[in-house]
Design a protein around this motif. Structure first.
Motif, short mmCIF file in Angstrom:
data_model
loop_
_atom_site.label_atom_id
_atom_site.label_comp_id
_atom_site.label_asym_id
_atom_site.label_seq_id
_atom_site.Cartn_x
_atom_site.Cartn_y
_atom_site.Cartn_z
N ALA A 299 0.80 -1.22 0.00
CA ALA A 299 0.00 0.00 0.00
C ALA A 299 0.84 1.28 0.00
CB ALA A 299 -0.92 0.00 1.22
N SER A 300 2.12 1.14 0.25
CA SER A 300 2.96 2.36 0.36
C SER A 300 4.02 2.38 -0.74
CB SER A 300 3.58 2.44 1.75
OG SER A 300 4.17 1.20 2.13
N LEU A 301 5.10 1.64 -0.57
CA LEU A 301 6.19 1.69 -1.55
C LEU A 301 6.08 0.62 -2.64
CD1 LEU A 301 9.37 2.23 0.68
CD2 LEU A 301 7.72 3.91 -0.16
N PHE A 302 5.74 -0.61 -2.24
CA PHE A 302 5.87 -1.72 -3.17
C PHE A 302 4.91 -1.62 -4.37
CE2 PHE A 302 5.18 -6.03 -4.74
CZ PHE A 302 6.47 -6.53 -4.84
N GLY A 303 3.64 -1.43 -4.05
CA GLY A 303 2.63 -1.41 -5.12
C GLY A 303 2.97 -0.45 -6.25
N PRO A 304 3.30 0.80 -5.93
CA PRO A 304 3.65 1.76 -6.99
C PRO A 304 5.13 1.76 -7.40
CG PRO A 304 3.40 2.90 -4.90
CD PRO A 304 3.07 1.45 -4.63
N ASN A 305 5.88 0.71 -7.02
CA ASN A 305 7.28 0.65 -7.44
C ASN A 305 8.06 1.91 -7.04
OD1 ASN A 305 8.52 -1.65 -9.27
ND2 ASN A 305 6.33 -1.59 -9.71
N VAL A 306 7.85 2.35 -5.81
CA VAL A 306 8.59 3.52 -5.32
C VAL A 306 9.91 3.07 -4.70
CG1 VAL A 306 8.57 5.33 -3.54
CG2 VAL A 306 6.55 4.95 -4.99
N THR A 307 10.96 3.79 -5.02
CA THR A 307 12.29 3.51 -4.48
C THR A 307 12.55 4.39 -3.26
OG1 THR A 307 13.17 2.86 -6.63
CG2 THR A 307 14.77 3.67 -5.00
N LEU A 308 13.10 3.79 -2.21
CA LEU A 308 13.47 4.52 -1.00
C LEU A 308 14.99 4.52 -0.91
CD1 LEU A 308 12.45 5.80 1.72
CD2 LEU A 308 12.69 3.51 2.71
N THR A 309 15.57 5.69 -0.86
CA THR A 309 17.04 5.76 -0.85
C THR A 309 17.50 6.84 0.12
OG1 THR A 309 18.98 5.78 -2.30
CG2 THR A 309 17.20 7.33 -2.83
N GLY A 310 18.78 7.10 0.13
CA GLY A 310 19.33 8.12 1.02
C GLY A 310 19.98 7.53 2.25
N GLY A 311 20.43 8.42 3.12
CA GLY A 311 21.12 8.03 4.34
C GLY A 311 22.03 9.18 4.77
N PRO A 312 22.91 8.91 5.73
CA PRO A 312 23.84 9.97 6.15
C PRO A 312 24.72 10.37 4.97
CG PRO A 312 23.98 8.01 7.58
CD PRO A 312 23.17 7.63 6.40
N ALA A 313 24.81 11.63 4.72
CA ALA A 313 25.53 12.10 3.54
C ALA A 313 27.04 11.95 3.69
CB ALA A 313 25.21 13.57 3.29
N PRO A 314 27.69 11.38 2.71
CA PRO A 314 29.16 11.39 2.71
C PRO A 314 29.62 12.77 2.22
CG PRO A 314 28.33 10.25 0.76
CD PRO A 314 27.13 10.64 1.57
N VAL A 315 29.48 13.76 3.10
CA VAL A 315 29.73 15.14 2.65
C VAL A 315 31.18 15.31 2.18
CG1 VAL A 315 27.91 16.15 4.06
CG2 VAL A 315 30.21 16.01 4.98
N ARG A 316 32.07 14.51 2.76
CA ARG A 316 33.48 14.59 2.34
C ARG A 316 33.63 14.41 0.83
NH1 ARG A 316 37.78 14.98 0.82
NH2 ARG A 316 39.82 14.71 1.80
N ALA A 317 32.73 13.58 0.26
CA ALA A 317 32.81 13.27 -1.17
C ALA A 317 32.36 14.45 -2.03
CB ALA A 317 31.96 12.05 -1.50
N TYR A 318 31.61 15.36 -1.44
CA TYR A 318 30.98 16.41 -2.24
C TYR A 318 31.69 17.76 -2.15
CZ TYR A 318 27.08 13.04 -2.21
OH TYR A 318 26.29 11.92 -2.34
N ILE A 319 32.59 17.90 -1.17
CA ILE A 319 33.16 19.23 -0.92
C ILE A 319 33.89 19.77 -2.15
CG2 ILE A 319 34.81 20.53 0.48
CD1 ILE A 319 33.91 18.86 2.90
N ASP A 320 34.68 18.92 -2.79
CA ASP A 320 35.42 19.40 -3.96
C ASP A 320 34.47 19.94 -5.04
OD1 ASP A 320 37.82 18.78 -2.86
OD2 ASP A 320 38.15 16.93 -4.01
N ARG A 321 33.35 19.26 -5.19
CA ARG A 321 32.37 19.65 -6.22
C ARG A 321 31.67 20.96 -5.87
NH1 ARG A 321 28.92 21.54 -8.66
NH2 ARG A 321 27.27 20.67 -9.98
N LEU A 322 31.42 21.14 -4.56
CA LEU A 322 30.58 22.26 -4.14
C LEU A 322 31.38 23.51 -3.77
CD1 LEU A 322 28.00 20.30 -1.94
CD2 LEU A 322 27.77 21.03 -4.34
N LEU A 323 32.67 23.30 -3.49
CA LEU A 323 33.48 24.40 -2.95
C LEU A 323 33.64 25.60 -3.90
CD1 LEU A 323 35.14 25.29 -0.48
CD2 LEU A 323 37.11 24.06 -1.46
N PRO A 324 33.93 25.38 -5.16
CA PRO A 324 34.21 26.54 -6.03
C PRO A 324 33.10 27.60 -6.04
CG PRO A 324 34.88 24.52 -7.12
CD PRO A 324 34.14 24.12 -5.88
N ALA A 325 31.85 27.16 -6.14
CA ALA A 325 30.75 28.12 -6.19
C ALA A 325 30.55 28.83 -4.85
CB ALA A 325 29.46 27.45 -6.64
N VAL A 326 30.96 28.15 -3.77
CA VAL A 326 30.92 28.81 -2.46
C VAL A 326 32.02 29.87 -2.39
CG1 VAL A 326 31.34 28.48 0.02
CG2 VAL A 326 29.88 26.87 -1.24
#
Lengths: 348, 348
Positions: free
Chosen positions: B282-309
């Motif tokens: 009735a929630s996720l399975f029937g409509p084939n909804v994907t549940l994802t996410g979790g604690p962000a590996p922010v270390r992996a993103y800093i290089d990508r996000l830093l220049p615009a900051v």
């Protein structure tokens, strides 16, 4: 005609039912050539409350078109067709996106709104025939093995394929498949076709896991619970990046959570026999595990899977290890329930 | 030194603590220049059982390296660094795959095994400094707005980015963001940066949703529950293909399930305050909804996000609307808890 109804847990009967006929201009009438009992039919077989009127059963069949409504253009009388386990219009946003199980006009065979009976019968009125049926260039005189393999395209093969596709299986993947039922075994076959290198099959029925090895499983883990989890984690150096859950019971879900690798994917195609499940920090969230899957839009996969079935490259029909007549359908249920049969085919 | 400890729900104190010092050759000692209070700190603020010894608090900080252990090569005394909210070795399989939150040697700041105190303090011993810290070419005299934006890279900006990335946001996406806290607002900014065309922000604090609009939200839905779900479904013609859940409470999860489109994705980055949740037919399975996410590996993103900051193209630091001294940290908690402040920065 004769048709199969379930009147409560363990109570399956083949009874006289009204002959189906064309009701809508988009209908087709299909005489059933082969049908079968699904692992998911065993869920109501264990839990359905008693009822006097019963529920028509069966959502997997192949057959020959007898008659079509005035607006049907893609099939005609005499065509051999595969009927996917979901009725779909073929035209809405979801059908066009290949998610026919979410069709805005369709539904499942036994949905009251669909207004048709199940496939464990002599004949079926198929609504939205153009969107639902797939014509196949064979005839009902084709050999039994081919008919059996074509029948798997109505559900279990497409469902195993869906598990592998939504799980993201690709060249070189390490995959764990939970469940040695027909869907689990065909998830193994699908994973192999998609290039998986390591396929661990969790199951403890030797005849089934042997077929799983023939389909491509590289390892079999018969243990369950904590012991099974430990074995898989050992085999996969800490967890499987992709887990295909082909059972639907909570212990299978718990196995999936136990064997999945951080950052990995659990793809479920076993119909969940639970609504709530662990998804918090200690299960999915903490290790960034993705939960995906659902009812397979098998209609979307038939074109892709059909050629290798027709030319005999793959033989998914090997999951059938019992054939019964329509009148013997209750025996098919009982044999599967007792695990004497992996999957029972019905020859009306 | 002075450091912040929580002794139970609502009981935050700044106390005398042992001065941190280098203990391992892979450690660095960082003097904190800016720290802050996280929305996730409010969860224990509501529920922590009383304790005499307390728990060191704070997992977001930027600062200046004071000293490094003998094996540290990537930073040295005097460097300005961002400390992601997870300690990571930088070398294991998960770190190399960009999933530093699953580092086999690392952990979170307050994990007993990590053996260091939190960031709401004058100084922090940073284990696994080479894998954890990111050197940034600024100094602590940089302007306040820049320091604030750099501080968001320790958690909330990278967490919003993680939601958008794992949700699969891409050019032209329709996205619904649940929650108008700092992470929700930065999920809006991230979705916009990744090309989302339609961004519906669910939140009811006008000042926050106004900032959300500046960050790129095209629509704001203040209603909650069934009414909020209906509004979003109307705005998105039947449901949002991508839903970013940035709260962590069950009602937010239920909102996500309610507004997601069949075949869509729910990406969670709000730390779940539940372990079990609806995931069945009735929630996720029937409509084939994907549940994802979790604690962000922010270390992996800093290089990508830093220049615009660094060049001021984006100003994620605008989520800070309150600044307190280290001694006033308990007031920062109280202001966020009372929703008088969106996010409180600490200037030791």
């Amino acid at each position: 005609m004769r048709a199969t109804y379930m009147y409560g847990a363990g109570d399956v009967r083949v009874v006289d039912a009204a002959d189906p006929k064309i009701e809508q201009p988009t209908d087709a009438l299909v005489r059933v050539v082969r049908a079968c009992v699904c692992g998911s039919d065993l869920h109501p077989y264990h839990s359905m409350p008693p009822s006097a009127e019963g529920t028509p059963m069966g959502h997997e069949f192949v057959g020959v078109v007898e008659e079509v409504g005035a607006e049907v253009t893609s099939v005609r009388a005499g065509d051999f067709v595969i009927a996917p386990f979901a009725v779909s219009c073929g035209a809405c946003e979801f059908c066009r996106a290949g998610l026919q199980t979410s069709c805005v006009r369709g539904g499942f065979w036994s949905d009251p709104g669909i207004g048709t009976a199940g496939g464990q019968a002599e004949a079926v009125r198929v609504p939205l025939a153009d969107g639902t049926l797939v014509r196949v260039p064979v005839d009902e005189g084709a050999d039994d093995a081919l008919l059996a393999s074509l029948l798997t395209l109505s559900d279990v093969y497409g469902t195993g394929w869906h598990a592998a596709v939504t799980g993201g299986v690709t060249e070189g993947s390490t995959v764990t498949v939970i469940g040695d039922g027909a869907v689990g075994l065909l998830a193994v076959l699908s994973a192999r076709q998609l290039g998986a290198e390591r396929i661990v099959l969790m199951g403890r029925h030797r005849a089934r896991t042997d077929l799983g090895r023939e389909f491509g499983a590289t390892d079999v883990v018969a243990e369950r619970g904590a012991e099974g989890i430990e074995r898989v984690r050992d085999l996969t150096a800490g967890g499987s990046a992709i887990v295909l859950e082909a059972v639907g019971h909570m212990p299978a879900y718990e196995q999936a959570v136990g064997v999945v690798r951080p950052g990995g994917v659990i793809s479920r195609v076993g119909v969940p026999q639970y609504e709530e499940a662990p998804v918090g920090f200690a299960s999915l969230f903490g290790p960034n595990v993705t939960l995906t899957g659902g009812p397979a839009p098998v209609r979307a996969y038939i074109d892709r899977l059909l050629p290798a079935v027709l030319d005999g490259t793959v033989r998914p029909g090997r999951v059938f290890d019992r054939t019964v007549s329509l009148e013997e359908t209750p025996k098919g249920y009982a044999a599967m329930d007792a695990r004497e049969a992996l999957k029972a085919m019905i020859r009306p």
